[in-house]
Design a protein around this motif. Structure first.
Motif, PDB file in Angstrom:
ATOM      1  N   THR A 166       0.826  -1.205   0.000  1.00  0.00           N
ATOM      2  CA  THR A 166       0.000   0.000   0.000  1.00  0.00           C
ATOM      3  C   THR A 166       0.863   1.258   0.000  1.00  0.00           C
ATOM      4  O   THR A 166       0.623   2.199  -0.772  1.00  0.00           O
ATOM      5  CB  THR A 166      -0.926   0.007   1.223  1.00  0.00           C
ATOM      6  OG1 THR A 166      -1.789  -1.136   1.184  1.00  0.00           O
ATOM      7  CG2 THR A 166      -1.773   1.269   1.260  1.00  0.00           C
TER       8      THR A 166
ATOM      9  N   ILE B  37       2.568   1.735  -3.393  1.00  0.00           N
ATOM     10  CA  ILE B  37       1.603   2.171  -4.406  1.00  0.00           C
ATOM     11  C   ILE B  37       1.337   3.661  -4.263  1.00  0.00           C
ATOM     12  O   ILE B  37       1.361   4.415  -5.243  1.00  0.00           O
ATOM     13  CB  ILE B  37       0.295   1.372  -4.280  1.00  0.00           C
ATOM     14  CG1 ILE B  37       0.496  -0.064  -4.778  1.00  0.00           C
ATOM     15  CG2 ILE B  37      -0.834   2.037  -5.074  1.00  0.00           C
ATOM     16  CD1 ILE B  37      -0.688  -0.974  -4.518  1.00  0.00           C
ATOM     17  N   TRP B  38       1.090   4.103  -3.042  1.00  0.00           N
ATOM     18  CA  TRP B  38       0.832   5.535  -2.812  1.00  0.00           C
ATOM     19  C   TRP B  38       2.054   6.373  -3.186  1.00  0.00           C
ATOM     20  O   TRP B  38       1.919   7.456  -3.754  1.00  0.00           O
ATOM     21  CB  TRP B  38       0.454   5.753  -1.351  1.00  0.00           C
ATOM     22  CG  TRP B  38      -0.905   5.205  -1.007  1.00  0.00           C
ATOM     23  CD1 TRP B  38      -1.819   4.649  -1.868  1.00  0.00           C
ATOM     24  CD2 TRP B  38      -1.510   5.161   0.291  1.00  0.00           C
ATOM     25  NE1 TRP B  38      -2.948   4.246  -1.187  1.00  0.00           N
ATOM     26  CE2 TRP B  38      -2.785   4.553   0.138  1.00  0.00           C
ATOM     27  CE3 TRP B  38      -1.104   5.565   1.561  1.00  0.00           C
ATOM     28  CZ2 TRP B  38      -3.650   4.354   1.214  1.00  0.00           C
ATOM     29  CZ3 TRP B  38      -1.967   5.368   2.645  1.00  0.00           C
ATOM     30  CH2 TRP B  38      -3.225   4.768   2.460  1.00  0.00           C
TER      31      TRP B  38
ATOM     32  N   SER C 234       4.230   5.666  -5.481  1.00  0.00           N
ATOM     33  CA  SER C 234       4.311   5.704  -6.947  1.00  0.00           C
ATOM     34  C   SER C 234       3.378   6.754  -7.525  1.00  0.00           C
ATOM     35  O   SER C 234       3.758   7.494  -8.455  1.00  0.00           O
ATOM     36  CB  SER C 234       3.959   4.322  -7.524  1.00  0.00           C
ATOM     37  OG  SER C 234       4.886   3.348  -7.103  1.00  0.00           O
ATOM     38  N   TRP C 235       2.176   6.855  -6.988  1.00  0.00           N
ATOM     39  CA  TRP C 235       1.239   7.866  -7.467  1.00  0.00           C
ATOM     40  C   TRP C 235       1.730   9.277  -7.145  1.00  0.00           C
ATOM     41  O   TRP C 235       1.542  10.205  -7.934  1.00  0.00           O
ATOM     42  CB  TRP C 235      -0.139   7.631  -6.851  1.00  0.00           C
ATOM     43  CG  TRP C 235      -0.909   6.546  -7.529  1.00  0.00           C
ATOM     44  CD1 TRP C 235      -1.011   5.237  -7.153  1.00  0.00           C
ATOM     45  CD2 TRP C 235      -1.682   6.671  -8.720  1.00  0.00           C
ATOM     46  NE1 TRP C 235      -1.793   4.545  -8.038  1.00  0.00           N
ATOM     47  CE2 TRP C 235      -2.229   5.395  -9.002  1.00  0.00           C
ATOM     48  CE3 TRP C 235      -1.971   7.730  -9.576  1.00  0.00           C
ATOM     49  CZ2 TRP C 235      -3.042   5.160 -10.114  1.00  0.00           C
ATOM     50  CZ3 TRP C 235      -2.786   7.501 -10.677  1.00  0.00           C
ATOM     51  CH2 TRP C 235      -3.308   6.234 -10.933  1.00  0.00           C
TER      52      TRP C 235
ATOM     53  N   LEU D  15      -0.028   1.137 -13.873  1.00  0.00           N
ATOM     54  CA  LEU D  15      -0.212   1.550 -12.477  1.00  0.00           C
ATOM     55  C   LEU D  15      -1.693   1.657 -12.137  1.00  0.00           C
ATOM     56  O   LEU D  15      -2.117   1.277 -11.032  1.00  0.00           O
ATOM     57  CB  LEU D  15       0.487   2.882 -12.222  1.00  0.00           C
ATOM     58  CG  LEU D  15       0.419   3.422 -10.783  1.00  0.00           C
ATOM     59  CD1 LEU D  15       1.107   2.461  -9.819  1.00  0.00           C
ATOM     60  CD2 LEU D  15       1.061   4.806 -10.690  1.00  0.00           C
ATOM     61  N   TYR D  16      -2.499   2.178 -13.069  1.00  0.00           N
ATOM     62  CA  TYR D  16      -3.939   2.258 -12.858  1.00  0.00           C
ATOM     63  C   TYR D  16      -4.530   0.878 -12.616  1.00  0.00           C
ATOM     64  O   TYR D  16      -5.481   0.720 -11.836  1.00  0.00           O
ATOM     65  CB  TYR D  16      -4.618   2.898 -14.069  1.00  0.00           C
ATOM     66  CG  TYR D  16      -4.820   4.380 -13.966  1.00  0.00           C
ATOM     67  CD1 TYR D  16      -5.761   4.925 -13.094  1.00  0.00           C
ATOM     68  CD2 TYR D  16      -4.080   5.264 -14.746  1.00  0.00           C
ATOM     69  CE1 TYR D  16      -5.945   6.295 -12.999  1.00  0.00           C
ATOM     70  CE2 TYR D  16      -4.256   6.636 -14.673  1.00  0.00           C
ATOM     71  CZ  TYR D  16      -5.188   7.142 -13.789  1.00  0.00           C
ATOM     72  OH  TYR D  16      -5.375   8.505 -13.690  1.00  0.00           O
TER      73      TYR D  16
ATOM     74  N   TYR E  28      -2.617  -1.995 -11.672  1.00  0.00           N
ATOM     75  CA  TYR E  28      -1.946  -2.648 -10.546  1.00  0.00           C
ATOM     76  C   TYR E  28      -2.543  -2.216  -9.210  1.00  0.00           C
ATOM     77  O   TYR E  28      -2.675  -3.030  -8.285  1.00  0.00           O
ATOM     78  CB  TYR E  28      -0.456  -2.320 -10.572  1.00  0.00           C
ATOM     79  CG  TYR E  28       0.336  -3.003  -9.482  1.00  0.00           C
ATOM     80  CD1 TYR E  28       0.912  -4.248  -9.688  1.00  0.00           C
ATOM     81  CD2 TYR E  28       0.505  -2.398  -8.231  1.00  0.00           C
ATOM     82  CE1 TYR E  28       1.628  -4.879  -8.687  1.00  0.00           C
ATOM     83  CE2 TYR E  28       1.221  -3.019  -7.220  1.00  0.00           C
ATOM     84  CZ  TYR E  28       1.781  -4.258  -7.453  1.00  0.00           C
ATOM     85  OH  TYR E  28       2.480  -4.885  -6.444  1.00  0.00           O
ATOM     86  N   THR E  29      -2.912  -0.950  -9.110  1.00  0.00           N
ATOM     87  CA  THR E  29      -3.397  -0.418  -7.836  1.00  0.00           C
ATOM     88  C   THR E  29      -4.623  -1.163  -7.321  1.00  0.00           C
ATOM     89  O   THR E  29      -4.596  -1.696  -6.201  1.00  0.00           O
ATOM     90  CB  THR E  29      -3.679   1.090  -7.957  1.00  0.00           C
ATOM     91  OG1 THR E  29      -2.467   1.761  -8.315  1.00  0.00           O
ATOM     92  CG2 THR E  29      -4.204   1.656  -6.656  1.00  0.00           C
TER      93      THR E  29
ATOM     94  N   ARG F 229     -10.738  -1.652  -1.285  1.00  0.00           N
ATOM     95  CA  ARG F 229     -10.127  -1.324  -2.575  1.00  0.00           C
ATOM     96  C   ARG F 229     -10.373   0.119  -2.989  1.00  0.00           C
ATOM     97  O   ARG F 229      -9.445   0.813  -3.412  1.00  0.00           O
ATOM     98  CB  ARG F 229     -10.652  -2.288  -3.642  1.00  0.00           C
ATOM     99  CG  ARG F 229     -10.120  -2.004  -5.051  1.00  0.00           C
ATOM    100  CD  ARG F 229     -10.480  -3.138  -5.982  1.00  0.00           C
ATOM    101  NE  ARG F 229      -9.704  -4.323  -5.658  1.00  0.00           N
ATOM    102  CZ  ARG F 229     -10.198  -5.551  -5.595  1.00  0.00           C
ATOM    103  NH1 ARG F 229     -11.490  -5.750  -5.799  1.00  0.00           N
ATOM    104  NH2 ARG F 229      -9.412  -6.577  -5.305  1.00  0.00           N
TER     105      ARG F 229
ATOM    106  N   ASN G 137      -7.475   2.923  -3.415  1.00  0.00           N
ATOM    107  CA  ASN G 137      -7.343   3.483  -4.753  1.00  0.00           C
ATOM    108  C   ASN G 137      -7.576   4.991  -4.731  1.00  0.00           C
ATOM    109  O   ASN G 137      -6.853   5.757  -5.372  1.00  0.00           O
ATOM    110  CB  ASN G 137      -8.349   2.797  -5.684  1.00  0.00           C
ATOM    111  CG  ASN G 137      -7.961   2.923  -7.142  1.00  0.00           C
ATOM    112  OD1 ASN G 137      -6.942   3.505  -7.493  1.00  0.00           O
ATOM    113  ND2 ASN G 137      -8.789   2.377  -8.012  1.00  0.00           N
TER     114      ASN G 137
ATOM    115  N   ALA H  85      -4.623   6.792  -3.214  1.00  0.00           N
ATOM    116  CA  ALA H  85      -3.493   6.756  -4.150  1.00  0.00           C
ATOM    117  C   ALA H  85      -3.608   7.870  -5.189  1.00  0.00           C
ATOM    118  O   ALA H  85      -2.665   8.641  -5.411  1.00  0.00           O
ATOM    119  CB  ALA H  85      -3.431   5.395  -4.836  1.00  0.00           C
TER     120      ALA H  85
END
Length: 515
Positions: A328, A331-332, A334-335, A442-443, A445-446, A455, A459, A462
């Motif tokens: 988590t 992912i955050w 990366s965004w 990425l859209y 994978y998240t 979820r 999302n 992110a």
């Protein structure tokens, strides 16, 4: 599909009769040995998941595996094809609102003569920031269906009304409200589509990002009088409204089975699957008895169904294991990185090139829209390439993102040497293509790597990090020194960091089912 997969419920029920505390739930591992052939399927199904919730909530884990098996049993149907197109409208709407703001701001400013020229840019990113948080976090509480339908419709209404704005402040308010709906809908498009997809079609979440580029090709009004920007908002707002109506009339979307499951409505889960199977003449062996026999899910609720505790439970649910918490956080991150690198690069680029004598093309509406179109068309094929790449075992989602980030980094460095119009257009198209390889993956994978019960929350947060960085770029553009070269190289270097983070993600969704 082996029908005996659902016969294991009797053995499962025996294991849960021992008690409901975590210690006895953990005993499920031992009891599996007594389930005969079905236990082998049980073990295989766990290995086929992106991650397991067995240690946190074995009831949820077992039920989710049954649901995933049922989705695979039913397979791909015309309903999924409709969802691909209708959910794709949401991608287009988010991109469209950003484009409308960008192409109408200058003309509207000529009429209203504002003191802060970047107000619409701030408004659109603020609206999208609040939208992804409200609709994303809210969808885990009130449900996917309501948020999915209402968010896009509200965006269309405010987009139309924006065209009649009497002054700069009112225009900024309506632009923000239109972005509020479109930005929130973006989170739900991937969430809803994923929660209906069989596992062998999850790569379509990546491909769906191609809709992002289509929106820019729709905003090519070049009417030179000052009513032109208003007509753009009217016309494109009407298009978004048409799309939102088609969602209700064509698909008649039900609540997603995985959301219903996490909220404890097993009967609705079974009915949804059986209705789909009956409509498209597909097998479906899931029964209410099979789900009920596994026990009751308790880990997805807060103490108050619609209060702060419920919201907090969804946030905490993204960190219930060390591996999930790491995923988590990455992912955050990366965004946030892509939200910082991409807009800042284009904030600094024009002045940077101008100070070095670059001739990037003739001015005027024709050349502006020609370049927009070429770049957007190139961007459409980025997710197409990503969809193919991420479905290769040797690459998967993680290495597809890494490759996209590194290629984009190389093109960003190359862009600093642009001196001619042809170089400008060529590299713009190349960046649009390669960037969307990373972005599109990425859209996908998240939502794939987040647990179903939380979820939309994960999302939404992110994408919110991404929007925060968009706001930062607005103020940098207004008050920063955009002629310096250092930020451009910093932005390009951030793509190296993104590639490294992508490779280090703890989960690889390729060939596995989302929980």
């Amino acid at each position: 599909m082996d029908e005996n997969i659902f016969d294991k419920s009797d053995g499962m029920e025996r294991s849960f009769e021992k008690g409901t505390d975590r210690e006895h739930h953990a005993g499920l591992h031992d009891d599996v040995d007594h389930l005969g052939d079905a236990s082998n399927i049980e073990i295989e199904s766990e290995e086929a998941q992106i991650f397991s919730m067995r240690e946190i909530d074995p009831v949820l884990d077992a039920k989710m595996r049954l649901v995933n098996k049922t989705m695979d049993e039913i397979g791909w149907t015309p309903m999924h094809l409709k969802l691909f197109f209708l959910n794709g409208f949401g991608y287009s709407a988010d991109s469209l609102i950003l484009a409308l703001q960008a192409v109408t701001a200058s003309q509207a400013a000529l009429e209203f003569r504002p003191s802060f020229a970047y107000a619409l840019n701030v408004a659109v990113y603020t609206g999208m920031l609040v939208g992804v948080l409200v609709w994303g976090l809210g969808a885990d509480i009130i449900g996917r269906r309501f948020a999915f339908n209402v968010s896009l419709f509200s965006s269309s209404v405010f987009a139309i009304v924006a065209g009649s704005s009497p002054n700069w402040v009112v225009l900024a308010v309506f632009v923000s409200l239109a972005a509020f709906g479109a930005g929130g809908n973006l989170v739900l498009d991937t969430t809803v589509f994923l929660e209906y997809l069989p596992s062998n079609k999850q790569w379509l979440i990546t491909l769906m990002a191609c809709w992002w580029g289509l929106a820019y090709d729709a905003t090519t009004c070049t009417k030179e009088n000052n009513m032109g920007w208003r007509y753009i908002w009217y016309g494109n707002g009407g298009l978004v409204m048409l799309c939102s109506i088609l969602r209700v009339t064509v698909i008649r979307l039900r609540e997603t089975p995985k959301y219903l499951l996490t909220k404890g409505d097993d009967a609705a889960v079974v009915k949804t699957f059986q209705d789909i199977a009956q409509k498209y003449n597909r097998p479906c062996h899931l029964t209410l008895e099979a789900l009920d026999s596994l026990g009751r899910i308790t880990s997805t609720y807060g103490n108050s169904r619609y209060g702060f505790n419920e919201l907090w439970a969804h946030i905490c649910g993204l960190f219930v294991t060390k591996k999930l918490a790491l995923s988590t956080t990455m992912i955050w991150l990366s965004w946030l990185l892509i939200g910082l690198a991409y807009p800042l690069f284009y904030v600094f680029l024009p002045d940077y090139l101008a100070t070095r004598g670059a001739q990037t093309g003739q001015s005027g509406p024709y050349y502006q829209w020609r370049n927009y179109m070429l770049s957007s068309v190139a961007g459409i094929f980025g997710p197409v390439a990503a969809g193919f790449m991420c479905n290769l075992k040797v690459l998967g989602r993680r290495y597809t993102m890494a490759i996209g980030a590194l290629i984009t980094m190389a093109f960003f460095f190359a862009y600093t040497a642009v001196r001619t119009p042809a170089q400008n257009v060529g590299l713009s198209c190349a960046i649009s293509f390669s960037l969307n390889i990373y972005y599109g993956t990425l859209y996908a994978y998240t939502p794939e790597s987040l647990p179903s019960a939380h979820r939309a929350t994960g999302n939404g947060i992110a994408v919110a990090f991404n929007r925060v960085m968009g706001l930062v770029s607005s103020f940098v553009a207004a008050y920063g020194n955009t002629a310096t070269s250092v930020p451009i190289f910093v932005c390009a270097g951030l793509y190296v960091v993104m590639a490294f983070v992508a490779v280090m993600f703890p989960f690889e969704p390729y060939g596995k089912q989302a929980m």
